[in-house]
Enzyme design. Structure first.
Site, short mmCIF file in Angstrom:
data_model
loop_
_atom_site.label_atom_id
_atom_site.label_comp_id
_atom_site.label_asym_id
_atom_site.label_seq_id
_atom_site.Cartn_x
_atom_site.Cartn_y
_atom_site.Cartn_z
N ASP A 176 0.86 -1.19 0.00
CA ASP A 176 0.00 0.00 0.00
C ASP A 176 0.89 1.24 0.00
O ASP A 176 1.87 1.32 0.75
CB ASP A 176 -0.91 -0.02 1.25
CG ASP A 176 -2.04 0.99 1.15
OD1 ASP A 176 -1.76 2.20 0.96
OD2 ASP A 176 -3.21 0.59 1.26
N ILE A 177 0.55 2.20 -0.85
CA ILE A 177 1.37 3.41 -1.01
C ILE A 177 1.24 4.36 0.19
O ILE A 177 2.06 5.26 0.37
CB ILE A 177 0.99 4.13 -2.32
CG1 ILE A 177 2.15 4.98 -2.82
CG2 ILE A 177 -0.28 4.96 -2.17
CD1 ILE A 177 2.04 5.38 -4.27
N ASN A 200 -12.89 -3.68 2.78
CA ASN A 200 -13.95 -2.66 2.80
C ASN A 200 -14.83 -2.76 1.56
O ASN A 200 -14.32 -2.88 0.44
CB ASN A 200 -13.32 -1.25 2.84
CG ASN A 200 -12.43 -1.03 4.06
OD1 ASN A 200 -12.70 -1.56 5.13
ND2 ASN A 200 -11.37 -0.26 3.90
N GLN A 229 -14.52 2.05 1.61
CA GLN A 229 -13.92 1.65 0.32
C GLN A 229 -13.72 2.88 -0.56
O GLN A 229 -14.69 3.56 -0.92
CB GLN A 229 -14.80 0.63 -0.42
CG GLN A 229 -14.17 0.16 -1.71
CD GLN A 229 -15.00 -0.92 -2.44
OE1 GLN A 229 -16.15 -1.15 -2.11
NE2 GLN A 229 -14.39 -1.55 -3.43
N HIS A 245 -10.44 -5.51 -2.70
CA HIS A 245 -9.08 -5.77 -2.20
C HIS A 245 -9.12 -6.12 -0.73
O HIS A 245 -10.01 -5.70 0.00
CB HIS A 245 -8.17 -4.56 -2.42
CG HIS A 245 -8.75 -3.27 -1.93
ND1 HIS A 245 -9.65 -2.54 -2.66
CD2 HIS A 245 -8.59 -2.60 -0.77
CE1 HIS A 245 -10.00 -1.46 -1.99
NE2 HIS A 245 -9.38 -1.47 -0.83
N PHE A 246 -8.12 -6.88 -0.32
CA PHE A 246 -7.89 -7.16 1.10
C PHE A 246 -6.68 -6.36 1.54
O PHE A 246 -5.65 -6.35 0.85
CB PHE A 246 -7.58 -8.65 1.32
CG PHE A 246 -8.76 -9.56 1.15
CD1 PHE A 246 -9.10 -10.05 -0.11
CD2 PHE A 246 -9.52 -9.95 2.24
CE1 PHE A 246 -10.19 -10.90 -0.27
CE2 PHE A 246 -10.61 -10.80 2.09
CZ PHE A 246 -10.94 -11.28 0.83
N HIS A 247 -6.80 -5.71 2.70
CA HIS A 247 -5.64 -5.10 3.35
C HIS A 247 -5.07 -6.12 4.33
O HIS A 247 -5.81 -6.78 5.05
CB HIS A 247 -6.06 -3.89 4.20
CG HIS A 247 -6.61 -2.73 3.45
ND1 HIS A 247 -5.87 -1.61 3.17
CD2 HIS A 247 -7.85 -2.48 2.95
CE1 HIS A 247 -6.62 -0.72 2.53
NE2 HIS A 247 -7.84 -1.23 2.38
#
Ligand code: 5GP
Ligand code: ZN
Length: 137
Positions: free
Chosen positions: A31-32, A87, A94, A100-102
């Site tokens: 993640d950025i 989310n 979201q 996506h999964f974090h």
């Protein structure tokens, strides 16, 4: 592929990302804007908006990738815990409409999600909502 989707562009290499691994159906990158160093995103290579839209075979690949990477990042950054967060829709936070999964490595005093504001429910409340949910299964 959704033509204006950032994550589709990342999968295609049109936008750079720090790729950690990929499978036939899943792509994982950093993640950025991480909560903590090592915060990962695991996404389907194909565009699906929410978890509701993802076929079960793709979801199986995603969750098995999430499991593998959760353990890897837990060890890699000597985390004290891991949150897996997914989310769906704006009300749930979201921002990117490509499911996506974090995977978020956690530390005792990192200040993220320090409380969980649950509201006590009685047996009648629980049964009423259970009946609503099961009516949709
Ligand atoms: P959401 O709020 O939709 O669950 O989370 C989207 C996540 O995607 C955010 O944590 C955000 O930092 C991350 N993100 C957004 N754009 C990019 C990008 O271009 N590259 C990377 N690596 N992460 C991104
Ligand atoms: Zn997409």
């Amino acid at each position: 592929m959704s033509s204006d989707c950032i994550f589709c562009k990342i999968v295609k290499g049109e936008i750079p990302s720090t790729k950690v691994m990929e499978t036939e159906k899943s792509y994982c990158f950093l993640d950025i804007n991480p909560i903590n160093p090592g915060h990962l995103l695991v996404i389907p290579k194909e565009h699906f908006t929410t978890i509701f839209d993802i076929p079960d075979d793709v979801l199986a690949d995603l969750i098995s990738t999430v499991k593998k990477l959760s353990e890897a990042v837990y060890k890699a950054v000597s985390a004290e815990g891991i949150n897996v967060v997914q989310n769906n829709y704006r009300a749930a936070g979201q921002l990117i409409d490509h499911a996506h999964f974090h995977i978020i490595p956690r530390f005792s005093n990192d200040g993220f999600l320090t409380s969980w504001p649950g509201k006590p429910a009685n047996a009648s409340d629980l049964n009423a909502v259970k009946d609503k949910i099961t009516s949709h299964l």
